[in-house]
Design a protein around this motif. Structure first.
Motif, PDB file in Angstrom:
ATOM      1  N   HIS A  16     -75.301 -38.996 -30.356  1.00  0.00           N
ATOM      2  CA  HIS A  16     -74.337 -40.021 -29.989  1.00  0.00           C
ATOM      3  C   HIS A  16     -74.812 -40.902 -28.843  1.00  0.00           C
ATOM      4  CE1 HIS A  16     -71.812 -37.218 -32.260  1.00  0.00           C
ATOM      5  NE2 HIS A  16     -71.042 -38.246 -32.512  1.00  0.00           N
ATOM      6  N   GLY A  17     -76.066 -40.857 -28.503  1.00  0.00           N
ATOM      7  CA  GLY A  17     -76.574 -41.731 -27.469  1.00  0.00           C
ATOM      8  C   GLY A  17     -76.521 -41.105 -26.086  1.00  0.00           C
ATOM      9  N   VAL A  18     -77.412 -41.583 -25.211  1.00  0.00           N
ATOM     10  CA  VAL A  18     -77.512 -41.091 -23.842  1.00  0.00           C
ATOM     11  C   VAL A  18     -76.979 -42.180 -22.924  1.00  0.00           C
ATOM     12  CG1 VAL A  18     -79.056 -40.247 -22.044  1.00  0.00           C
ATOM     13  CG2 VAL A  18     -79.504 -39.683 -24.448  1.00  0.00           C
ATOM     14  N   ALA A  19     -75.805 -41.964 -22.351  1.00  0.00           N
ATOM     15  CA  ALA A  19     -75.147 -42.982 -21.544  1.00  0.00           C
ATOM     16  C   ALA A  19     -75.486 -42.881 -20.071  1.00  0.00           C
ATOM     17  CB  ALA A  19     -73.636 -42.897 -21.716  1.00  0.00           C
ATOM     18  N   ALA A  20     -75.921 -41.694 -19.606  1.00  0.00           N
ATOM     19  CA  ALA A  20     -76.145 -41.514 -18.176  1.00  0.00           C
ATOM     20  C   ALA A  20     -77.133 -40.379 -17.963  1.00  0.00           C
ATOM     21  CB  ALA A  20     -74.830 -41.199 -17.460  1.00  0.00           C
ATOM     22  N   MET A  21     -77.886 -40.462 -16.845  1.00  0.00           N
ATOM     23  CA  MET A  21     -78.818 -39.391 -16.521  1.00  0.00           C
ATOM     24  C   MET A  21     -79.151 -39.412 -15.042  1.00  0.00           C
ATOM     25  SD  MET A  21     -82.453 -40.782 -17.956  1.00  0.00           S
ATOM     26  CE  MET A  21     -81.963 -40.336 -19.611  1.00  0.00           C
ATOM     27  N   ALA A  22     -79.665 -38.260 -14.577  1.00  0.00           N
ATOM     28  CA  ALA A  22     -80.132 -38.145 -13.195  1.00  0.00           C
ATOM     29  C   ALA A  22     -81.222 -37.094 -13.166  1.00  0.00           C
ATOM     30  CB  ALA A  22     -78.980 -37.750 -12.268  1.00  0.00           C
ATOM     31  N   ALA A  23     -82.162 -37.246 -12.223  1.00  0.00           N
ATOM     32  CA  ALA A  23     -83.290 -36.335 -12.119  1.00  0.00           C
ATOM     33  C   ALA A  23     -83.384 -35.777 -10.710  1.00  0.00           C
ATOM     34  CB  ALA A  23     -84.592 -37.052 -12.485  1.00  0.00           C
ATOM     35  N   VAL A  24     -83.954 -34.559 -10.594  1.00  0.00           N
ATOM     36  CA  VAL A  24     -84.091 -33.900  -9.300  1.00  0.00           C
ATOM     37  C   VAL A  24     -85.281 -32.946  -9.360  1.00  0.00           C
ATOM     38  CG1 VAL A  24     -82.527 -32.004  -9.903  1.00  0.00           C
ATOM     39  CG2 VAL A  24     -82.805 -32.661  -7.506  1.00  0.00           C
ATOM     40  N   VAL A  25     -85.954 -32.760  -8.220  1.00  0.00           N
ATOM     41  CA  VAL A  25     -87.068 -31.815  -8.108  1.00  0.00           C
ATOM     42  C   VAL A  25     -86.585 -30.593  -7.336  1.00  0.00           C
ATOM     43  CG1 VAL A  25     -89.398 -31.421  -7.214  1.00  0.00           C
ATOM     44  CG2 VAL A  25     -88.799 -33.632  -8.212  1.00  0.00           C
ATOM     45  N   LEU A  26     -86.791 -29.395  -7.916  1.00  0.00           N
ATOM     46  CA  LEU A  26     -86.359 -28.153  -7.293  1.00  0.00           C
ATOM     47  C   LEU A  26     -87.378 -27.683  -6.254  1.00  0.00           C
ATOM     48  CD1 LEU A  26     -85.077 -26.194 -10.433  1.00  0.00           C
ATOM     49  CD2 LEU A  26     -83.862 -27.819  -8.989  1.00  0.00           C
ATOM     50  N   PRO A  27     -86.969 -26.792  -5.360  1.00  0.00           N
ATOM     51  CA  PRO A  27     -87.918 -26.269  -4.372  1.00  0.00           C
ATOM     52  C   PRO A  27     -89.129 -25.585  -4.996  1.00  0.00           C
ATOM     53  CG  PRO A  27     -85.675 -25.772  -3.705  1.00  0.00           C
ATOM     54  CD  PRO A  27     -85.590 -26.329  -5.089  1.00  0.00           C
ATOM     55  N   ASP A  28     -88.971 -25.035  -6.217  1.00  0.00           N
ATOM     56  CA  ASP A  28     -90.113 -24.387  -6.863  1.00  0.00           C
ATOM     57  C   ASP A  28     -91.034 -25.373  -7.568  1.00  0.00           C
ATOM     58  OD1 ASP A  28     -88.733 -25.134  -9.136  1.00  0.00           O
ATOM     59  OD2 ASP A  28     -88.175 -23.101  -9.732  1.00  0.00           O
ATOM     60  N   GLY A  29     -90.752 -26.678  -7.444  1.00  0.00           N
ATOM     61  CA  GLY A  29     -91.616 -27.699  -8.008  1.00  0.00           C
ATOM     62  C   GLY A  29     -91.200 -28.210  -9.363  1.00  0.00           C
ATOM     63  N   ARG A  30     -90.262 -27.548 -10.017  1.00  0.00           N
ATOM     64  CA  ARG A  30     -89.826 -28.027 -11.321  1.00  0.00           C
ATOM     65  C   ARG A  30     -89.017 -29.316 -11.183  1.00  0.00           C
ATOM     66  NH1 ARG A  30     -86.348 -23.868 -14.249  1.00  0.00           N
ATOM     67  NH2 ARG A  30     -85.705 -23.360 -12.118  1.00  0.00           N
ATOM     68  N   ALA A  31     -89.177 -30.207 -12.154  1.00  0.00           N
ATOM     69  CA  ALA A  31     -88.402 -31.453 -12.195  1.00  0.00           C
ATOM     70  C   ALA A  31     -87.438 -31.375 -13.361  1.00  0.00           C
ATOM     71  CB  ALA A  31     -89.319 -32.661 -12.335  1.00  0.00           C
ATOM     72  N   LEU A  32     -86.166 -31.549 -13.068  1.00  0.00           N
ATOM     73  CA  LEU A  32     -85.129 -31.458 -14.094  1.00  0.00           C
ATOM     74  C   LEU A  32     -84.456 -32.807 -14.273  1.00  0.00           C
ATOM     75  CD1 LEU A  32     -83.308 -28.118 -13.125  1.00  0.00           C
ATOM     76  CD2 LEU A  32     -85.377 -28.436 -14.493  1.00  0.00           C
ATOM     77  N   VAL A  33     -83.972 -33.058 -15.479  1.00  0.00           N
ATOM     78  CA  VAL A  33     -83.154 -34.220 -15.750  1.00  0.00           C
ATOM     79  C   VAL A  33     -81.901 -33.765 -16.480  1.00  0.00           C
ATOM     80  CG1 VAL A  33     -84.289 -34.783 -17.945  1.00  0.00           C
ATOM     81  CG2 VAL A  33     -83.064 -36.564 -16.682  1.00  0.00           C
ATOM     82  N   GLY A  34     -80.764 -34.264 -16.053  1.00  0.00           N
ATOM     83  CA  GLY A  34     -79.510 -34.021 -16.745  1.00  0.00           C
ATOM     84  C   GLY A  34     -79.047 -35.305 -17.397  1.00  0.00           C
ATOM     85  N   SER A  35     -78.659 -35.208 -18.669  1.00  0.00           N
ATOM     86  CA  SER A  35     -78.245 -36.412 -19.392  1.00  0.00           C
ATOM     87  C   SER A  35     -76.951 -36.148 -20.123  1.00  0.00           C
ATOM     88  CB  SER A  35     -79.332 -36.850 -20.387  1.00  0.00           C
ATOM     89  OG  SER A  35     -79.527 -35.859 -21.381  1.00  0.00           O
ATOM     90  N   GLY A  36     -76.097 -37.159 -20.148  1.00  0.00           N
ATOM     91  CA  GLY A  36     -74.821 -37.057 -20.838  1.00  0.00           C
ATOM     92  C   GLY A  36     -74.538 -38.305 -21.634  1.00  0.00           C
ATOM     93  N   GLY A  37     -73.584 -38.208 -22.540  1.00  0.00           N
ATOM     94  CA  GLY A  37     -73.285 -39.354 -23.388  1.00  0.00           C
ATOM     95  C   GLY A  37     -71.971 -39.227 -24.094  1.00  0.00           C
ATOM     96  N   ARG A  38     -71.885 -39.899 -25.222  1.00  0.00           N
ATOM     97  CA  ARG A  38     -70.612 -39.970 -25.936  1.00  0.00           C
ATOM     98  C   ARG A  38     -70.206 -38.643 -26.542  1.00  0.00           C
ATOM     99  NH1 ARG A  38     -71.434 -45.795 -29.039  1.00  0.00           N
ATOM    100  NH2 ARG A  38     -71.194 -47.093 -27.188  1.00  0.00           N
ATOM    101  N   ALA A  39     -71.175 -37.771 -26.842  1.00  0.00           N
ATOM    102  CA  ALA A  39     -70.816 -36.469 -27.381  1.00  0.00           C
ATOM    103  C   ALA A  39     -70.162 -35.581 -26.340  1.00  0.00           C
ATOM    104  CB  ALA A  39     -72.060 -35.780 -27.940  1.00  0.00           C
ATOM    105  N   GLY A  40     -70.282 -35.961 -25.066  1.00  0.00           N
ATOM    106  CA  GLY A  40     -69.596 -35.238 -24.007  1.00  0.00           C
ATOM    107  C   GLY A  40     -70.400 -34.141 -23.370  1.00  0.00           C
ATOM    108  N   THR A  41     -71.483 -33.672 -23.989  1.00  0.00           N
ATOM    109  CA  THR A  41     -72.244 -32.588 -23.403  1.00  0.00           C
ATOM    110  C   THR A  41     -73.213 -33.095 -22.350  1.00  0.00           C
ATOM    111  OG1 THR A  41     -73.896 -32.771 -25.146  1.00  0.00           O
ATOM    112  CG2 THR A  41     -72.093 -31.205 -25.495  1.00  0.00           C
ATOM    113  N   LEU A  42     -73.553 -32.211 -21.411  1.00  0.00           N
ATOM    114  CA  LEU A  42     -74.563 -32.504 -20.403  1.00  0.00           C
ATOM    115  C   LEU A  42     -75.779 -31.640 -20.732  1.00  0.00           C
ATOM    116  CD1 LEU A  42     -75.357 -33.876 -17.686  1.00  0.00           C
ATOM    117  CD2 LEU A  42     -74.486 -31.822 -16.565  1.00  0.00           C
ATOM    118  N   GLY A  43     -76.861 -32.290 -21.151  1.00  0.00           N
ATOM    119  CA  GLY A  43     -78.079 -31.568 -21.454  1.00  0.00           C
ATOM    120  C   GLY A  43     -79.003 -31.543 -20.251  1.00  0.00           C
ATOM    121  N   VAL A  44     -79.688 -30.428 -20.004  1.00  0.00           N
ATOM    122  CA  VAL A  44     -80.593 -30.288 -18.868  1.00  0.00           C
ATOM    123  C   VAL A  44     -81.981 -29.940 -19.406  1.00  0.00           C
ATOM    124  CG1 VAL A  44     -81.000 -29.161 -16.659  1.00  0.00           C
ATOM    125  CG2 VAL A  44     -78.658 -29.439 -17.502  1.00  0.00           C
TER     126      VAL A  44
END
Length: 782
Positions: free
Chosen positions: A282-310
């Motif tokens: 259903h499309g990706v309407a919004a997202m944000a990214a962050v780097v964790l202290p252990d060095g991993r980079a994560l992105v969270g994305s949400g959209g019309r389906a309502g779920t937040l994928g990480v």
């Protein structure tokens, strides 16, 4: 030393000292006097005055710390009060336009509860207002709605905001000076829906933008130039972008769009990283990214389906199961923040007015904030859907979230406590599409917001309200205004707006007259007023529904009755005219392309509807001629102006053509020699004047507005000159000589778009009523 320099320079900041009274202070004084005064602790009324502020360099004054005035405690004193007002108006300051600056300061002053100051050199002087300036400061304006904002702190300590909007541009703003940085960045061919900003390890600041043209673009914020070629790969519009710097020095951009994919790009090479992250149908309407202290980079994305994928940006794998409810709402906004304890949180906003907080690594809601069950970390409800969120950690370790809503406000939340911080932040006059937050090197936390009202605003999240006057006007946009002078000489202003109320004001003092008239069930679309020979005054109003047209007695503030509604479509705009010995006539234009004339007191239709327009009638005016006839003038989205004999029920001449887009407003006036003139304004950003006897235009189009002209008025001055006043989406009001087509004076820069306007001679003065996000009354000397 700085204080001594400032005292010497203060000799040049007021009329009467060198240079000669009325001339501009020397350029050095205009630029640097406030800096010396601030450094010496003497930034007081000598510099923060009605006389000097119109000449000051706006960027330098905005950059100095907020002072106490004249030795008074911080936050008090007349100089400080005027500075607070000036900060709201500073975005409109023009180095070469001191007269216009003085007029703008006068208007903003009455909006904030101060007097309008001395008579402005430009001719405009604020009289009174019911216009809430809000708490934030405007950085600047786009030509259309602002859909995306981001903020970043540079290695040298400067903070920049980046914005994108419907006008397909990306713009950069200096948060200290409030000034634009360079020219707008162009390249996108359709609206820009997402922006992000990041500083590379080598110190270069970059911005990333995504738009409806399907491209992702990278910009060097130092030079204002594009970096490499546009990044292509999405099969549709790009709705959101994010950017992050990895511990190894690499930098990634992330983009999502209506093709349901999340794509990762290497910012230094412009190459895609791995395969697209799929699974969002259903499309990706919004997202944000962050780097964790252990060095991993994560992105969270949400959209019309309502779920937040990480997702893990390096491996391309999901970190946890999608975060959702059984009936998930659309996720319109996502922000990410790293807490001092190492936890990474995502803040989401969307449908059903929800702001939720999740742990990005576990996929669980933050329990401390839960108010609606184990899967809902619900901060609270706001009046409408949340369109933008941001999150930031203060120097003391507290995490704040900021949300922007369709209800035009921003709200600040303490994430740990799960409570709002202070009252909602007002100031925008349209839905808030996007917010960003940043902590400056001095510890201050700022939010930046973009809105449908075309503005980019800046908010100090710790400061109190700079203007805190009780608000007594409309809650929502003012759609229509009118002025009536009663036979006893008392002048009244009427205003109708989104809150479905019709309000009456004493035009001289600004006091409400009677209680708001609240019989309408939807927003008030238009209002007209007329004084009867027997001393009574009537108001006629229309609403945005299929209800009939209301007729009000302005003596008793009662609904006298209703004119039967026009079957088929909504009645829209209204004008009224009184003919000697004849009925009071109301001319009503409708969305069904017809103009109807009513006997107001009898509630009867006069003749058949006037047909000729091929589109919606969006504006009408009426005028009585010396020979006893009455003319109506109507404007339509068919781009024509038509003239009608309302008693005979016939068109007068051919349609008046020249506008190239919707005619939003018309007005008419009779000159002392008996000639009748009309003025019209439209979406083509022009004002036109017509001779109603010949049907010919008087000269060419009057240009100067940079956007649609929403409202026009016409008045004959005591010396016989006819002047037109126009207001529009560009947040200016302008005065024109209708005979010569010349602009009179300088434009008045209003706090927001001027959606409604009325003008009248009162005690020999030209008084103009402006409607928009509020109501303001000014006098004009021409």
């Amino acid at each position: 030393m700085e204080a001594r320099i400032a005292r010497e320079l203060s000799r040049f900041t007021r009329p009467g000292g060198p240079p000669a009274a009325g001339s501009a202070p020397p350029p050095y004084v205009r630029r640097h006097a406030v800096e010396h005064a601030a450094a010496g602790g003497v930034l007081d009324e000598r510099f923060l005055s009605w006389e000097f502020l119109p000449h000051v360099d706006a960027g330098r004054l905005r950059a100095v710390p907020r002072p106490a005035a004249s030795g008074a405690p911080e936050g008090s004193g007349p100089g400080r009060e005027l500075l607070d007002v000036w900060r709201h108006a500073a975005h409109a300051w023009d180095w070469d336009g001191a007269p216009g600056n003085a007029a703008t300061l006068s208007l903003y002053a009455v909006c904030s509860g101060l007097s309008g100051g001395p008579v402005a050199e430009a001719g405009w002087t604020g009289r009174w207002a019911a216009w809430d300036l809000g708490r934030g400061e405007i950085l600047g304006r786009h030509d259309m709605a602002v859909l995306a904002v981001a903020a970043v702190v540079l290695p040298d300590g400067r903070a920049l905001a980046v914005s994108g909007g419907d006008d397909a541009t990306v713009r950069i703003w200096d948060l200290a000076t409030g000034q634009p940085v360079g020219e707008p960045l162009t390249g996108h061919t359709r609206r820009v829906q997402g922006v992000a900003a990041v500083v590379l390890p080598d110190g270069r600041p970059l911005a990333v933008s995504g738009g409806d043209d399907g491209t992702v673009r990278v910009w060097d914020l130092a030079t204002g130039r594009p970096v490499g070629e546009p990044l292509r790969g999405h099969a549709g519009r790009v709705w959101s972008v994010a950017a992050v710097v990895l511990p190894d020095g690499g930098a990634l951009a992330v983009s999502g769009g209506d093709d349901g994919t999340v794509r990762v790009w290497d910012l230094t090479t412009g190459e895609p990283v791995g395969e697209p992250l799929t699974g969002r149908s259903h499309g990706v309407a919004a997202m944000a990214a962050v780097v964790l202290p252990d060095g991993r980079a994560l992105v969270g994305s949400g959209g019309r389906a309502g779920t937040l994928g990480v997702w893990d940006l390096v491996t391309g794998r999901p970190v946890c199961e999608p975060l959702n409810d059984r009936y998930p709402p659309t996720v319109s906004a996502v922000a990410a923040v790293l807490l001092p304890d190492g936890r990474a949180l995502a803040v989401t906003g969307g449908q059903y007015n929800r702001v939720e907080v999740w742990d990005l690594t576990t996929g669980r809601p933050v329990a401390e904030l839960s108010t609606g069950g184990p899967r809902r970390a619900l901060l609270t409800r706001v009046d409408d859907g949340v369109r933008g969120v941001a999150a930031v950690v203060l120097p003391d370790g507290r995490a704040l979230a900021v949300s922007g809503s369709e209800d035009h406000t921003l709200r600040v939340w303490d994430v740990a406590a799960g409570r709002p911080v202070g009252e909602p932040l007002s100031g925008h006059s349209g839905m808030v599409w996007s917010v960003a937050a940043v902590v400056l090197p001095d510890g201050r936390a700022l939010a930046v917001s973009g809105s449908r009202d075309q503005t980019v605003r800046m908010w100090d999240l710790a400061a109190g309200h700079t203007v805190d006057q009780p608000f007594r006007g409309h809650r929502g946009r003012v759609r229509s205004v009118a002025v009536v002078v009663r036979p006893d000489g008392r002048a009244l202003a009427l205003s109708g707006g989104d809150d479905a109320a019709l309000r009456v004001w004493d035009l001289g003092g600004g006091e409400p007259v009677g209680e708001p008239l609240t019989d309408h069930t939807d927003w008030v679309r238009d209002v007209a007023a007329v004084a009867l020979p027997d001393g009574r005054a009537l108001a006629i109003s229309t609403s945005n529904n299929r209800a009939s047209v209301g007729v009000w007695d302005l003596d008793d503030f009662l609904l006298l009755g209703r004119l039967p509604r026009s079957y088929g479509r909504t009645d829209g705009v209204v004008a009224a005219v009184v003919l000697p010995g004849r009925p009071v006539l109301a001319v009503v234009g409708s969305d069904d392309a017809l103009v109807r004339v009513w006997d107001v007191l009898r509630g009867e239709l006069v003749g058949a509807p006037l047909a000729g327009h091929t589109g919606r009638v969006g504006s009408v005016a009426a005028v009585a001629l010396p020979d006893g006839r009455a003319l109506a003038v109507s404007g339509s989205d068919d781009a024509t102006v038509r003239v009608w004999d309302v008693v005979a029920g016939e068109p007068v001449g051919e349609p008046l053509t020249g506008h190239t887009d919707w005619v939003r407003s018309v007005a008419a006036v009779v000159l002392p020699d008996g000639r009748a003139l009309a003025v019209s304004g439209g979406d083509d950003a022009t004002v036109r004047v017509w001779d109603l006897a010949t049907g010919e235009p008087l000269g060419g189009p009057l240009t100067g507005h940079t956007g649609p002209v929403w409202s026009v008025a016409a008045v004959v001055l005591p010396d016989g000159r006819a002047v037109a006043v126009s207001g529009g989406e560009d947040a200016t009001a302008r005065v024109w000589d209708m005979s010569t087509g010349q602009a009179l004076g300088v434009p008045l820069r209003a706090p927001g778009p001027v959606t409604a306007l009325a003008a009248e001679l009162v005690d020999g003065e030209l008084v103009v009523v402006l409607g928009g996000a509020g109501l303001a009354v000014v006098t004009v000397r021409v």
